[in-house]
Design a protein around this motif. Structure first.
Motif, short mmCIF file in Angstrom:
data_model
loop_
_atom_site.label_atom_id
_atom_site.label_comp_id
_atom_site.label_asym_id
_atom_site.label_seq_id
_atom_site.Cartn_x
_atom_site.Cartn_y
_atom_site.Cartn_z
N LEU A 1 90.84 138.52 30.46
CA LEU A 1 89.44 138.17 30.65
C LEU A 1 89.21 137.78 32.10
CD1 LEU A 1 89.28 135.94 27.45
CD2 LEU A 1 88.96 138.43 27.62
N GLY A 2 88.61 138.68 32.86
CA GLY A 2 88.43 138.46 34.29
C GLY A 2 87.03 137.99 34.63
N ASP A 3 86.91 136.74 35.13
CA ASP A 3 85.60 136.17 35.48
C ASP A 3 84.60 136.50 34.37
OD1 ASP A 3 85.56 135.40 38.75
OD2 ASP A 3 87.15 136.72 38.08
N SER A 4 84.97 136.16 33.17
CA SER A 4 84.31 136.71 31.98
C SER A 4 83.24 135.79 31.41
CB SER A 4 85.35 137.01 30.90
OG SER A 4 86.18 138.08 31.31
N TRP A 5 82.20 136.42 30.88
CA TRP A 5 81.04 135.76 30.30
C TRP A 5 81.37 135.33 28.86
CZ3 TRP A 5 77.36 133.71 32.94
CH2 TRP A 5 76.06 133.53 32.45
N ILE A 6 82.41 134.51 28.71
CA ILE A 6 82.87 134.10 27.40
C ILE A 6 82.01 132.98 26.83
CG2 ILE A 6 84.83 133.15 26.11
CD1 ILE A 6 85.24 136.00 27.12
N SER A 7 81.75 131.97 27.64
CA SER A 7 80.88 130.87 27.24
C SER A 7 79.78 130.74 28.29
CB SER A 7 81.66 129.56 27.13
OG SER A 7 80.80 128.50 26.77
N PRO A 8 78.69 131.48 28.12
CA PRO A 8 77.63 131.47 29.14
C PRO A 8 77.12 130.08 29.49
CG PRO A 8 77.27 133.25 27.57
CD PRO A 8 78.40 132.43 27.03
N VAL A 9 77.03 129.20 28.50
CA VAL A 9 76.53 127.85 28.77
C VAL A 9 77.47 127.10 29.71
CG1 VAL A 9 76.16 125.58 27.73
CG2 VAL A 9 75.13 127.60 26.69
N GLU A 10 78.78 127.19 29.45
CA GLU A 10 79.74 126.52 30.34
C GLU A 10 79.66 127.08 31.75
OE1 GLU A 10 81.35 123.92 29.90
OE2 GLU A 10 81.60 123.63 27.76
#
Length: 467
Positions: free
Chosen positions: A186-195
């Motif tokens: 996961l590269g600079d990934s939009w996993i938790s947009p809020v965080e």
């Protein structure tokens, strides 16, 4: 004579003042109809490594956006064997591994839909389409069924990679797909947009892009966005995200979202790709992010010599022609963390004290947690030091809040420096059990473009490439 003439057109056409140089390695590509009327394009490069290609891993590269093209941007701007100027790329991943670029979701790059109702609306649909595509791919090149496979996703591609990895793992366990999936990166990934959003104010303040007043203004909008996510109002959250981005740009005099040290207004962080100024159905953030990856020399290359080389692109399909629709179709899902729809849960006995209700809900059924807790897959996280849109602090925050028994051990593990011959410290990494985090220095959002040698070392380490 006719055959030689065709070869010259396909492989020796002049592009931007230079000859197009075909890669030395073997290539193949194809379309897969993942759903009736929804067509997804893939492009495979066999590795140039001295070892047999079946002894090197297969890397599946997913670009972000959503709507940015892997076969275009990831290939010619980041990790492929040839760059956008048609020159051999000195540091490229194909020298070490097999690389499969996928134009995903449907409608991205050379992928297309025959009806607007067929665009993916959420991460689950995207994952199902990718499993269908990869299953078809393995039937076309069955020797890759036993090859160690890693899914790499950049930016929003990371969000898609998590869902894909989970769905593919389940399909493999059920015997529906025969593959050797080893991990997801996961590269600079939009996993938790809020965080990620909540990390903008302190990061911008610490780097002098905001003063105290500006900090408070951005914080207020970021908090409001978090509240909408908590309420389940995905579309409203996305609209507030766009509003927050506009505020940040106004207060910082146009900070570069992808690399905060790119201070010259005439210098884009994307290596000479230019933004097309025409509006895209009123979606400012599409132009701000995805549109930035779709124009200039890359657009000319993909719709010119590459299109003619591939020879299978339908006449009515233009590279990137539907990507704005892809972005719009995922508006309601955009700010959602990667979840399991509440169908699975984990013991919360190891949660840090003071863990908020909101954080519990956001991470309770996290797909990253599923991969860590219920599979043997490696979960690889990497982040560029200079990235703003997915700043490292936000990424570390969601990692440290994972509902995974190993999180305490990971937090207490010491980081290891990664030196390069000409750089004393190019990166750091920390590994505990099946989680590994890489801090890549002197890099922004597109890490392989900004720090190619450091990222290559991280990729080789993460995929167990030796020598």
């Amino acid at each position: 004579m006719w055959f030689v003439f065709v070869i010259c057109i396909l492989f020796c056409e002049r592009v931007h003042g230079g000859d197009y140089i075909a890669p030395k390695n073997k290539e193949t590509w194809s379309y897969v109809e993942v759903r009736p009327g929804a067509h997804m394009f893939w492009w495979l490069y066999y590795t140039n490594a001295n070892a047999s290609y079946t002894q090197r891993p297969l890397i599946i590269w997913l670009q972000g956006g959503p709507g940015a093209s892997s076969t275009g941007y990831g290939n010619f701007m980041e990790i492929g064997p040839i760059d956008v100027g048609s020159n051999p790329r000195k540091v490229n991943w194909v020298n070490e591994a097999n690389v499969l670029f996928v134009d995903n979701p449907v409608g991205t790059g050379f992928s297309y839909v025959q009806n607007k109702s067929l665009y993916a609306r959420n991460n689950s649909m995207i994952a199902d389409d990718l499993v269908t595509l990869f299953s078809s791919f393995l039937k076309k090149v069955p020797e890759f069924q036993k090859v160690s496979t890693y899914i790499f996703g950049e930016s929003y591609g990371g969000k898609m990679a998590v869902g894909f990895a989970k769905a593919l793992n389940k399909a493999a366990v059920a015997g529906k797909v025969k593959c050797n999936l080893q991990g997801v990166a996961l590269g600079d990934s939009w996993i938790s947009p809020v965080e990620s959003m909540l990390s903008w104010p302190p990061f911008l303040y610490a780097t002098s892009f905001l003063d105290e007043e500006g900090y408070q203004k951005v914080q207020k909008l970021a908090d409001a966005t978090a509240d909408e996510v908590k309420k389940g109002n995905g579309k409203a959250a996305t609209e507030l995200w766009m509003k927050t981005e506009s505020l940040v740009e106004n207060l910082t005099h146009g900070v570069d979202w992808y690399n905060i040290l790119h201070l010259d207004a005439d210098v884009q962080s994307l290596n000479a790709v230019t933004v097309e100024k025409k509006p895209r159905r009123g979606i400012l953030s599409y132009d701000r992010h995805v549109g930035l990856l779709q124009g200039g020399n890359l657009k000319d290359l993909m719709n010119g010599v590459i299109r003619r080389k591939l020879r299978i692109i339908p006449e009515n399909v233009t590279w990137g022609g539907q990507s704005d629709e892809v972005f719009a179709a995922l508006e309601a899902d955009f700010m959602e963390p990667v979840t399991d729809d509440g169908k699975e849960s984990f013991s919360m006995s190891f949660l840090p004290s003071g863990f908020s209700w909101f954080s519990r809900q956001c991470f309770l059924a996290f797909s990253v947690e599923f991969l860590l807790n219920r599979t043997n897959l490696s979960v690889i996280v990497y982040n560029g030091q200079l990235d703003l849109i997915v700043a490292t602090q936000g990424t570390e925050n969601w990692v440290m809040k994972l509902l995974w028994p190993g999180v305490k051990g990971w937090r207490s593990t010491e980081r290891v420096a990664i030196p390069l011959p000409h750089i004393k410290t190019a990166a750091f990494y920390k590994q505990y059990k099946n989680l590994c985090f890489y801090w890549i220095l002197q890099a922004g959002h597109m890490v392989p473009a900004d720090a190619p040698e450091a990222m290559l070392e991280a990729m080789k380490h993460a995929t167990n490439i030796h020598g």
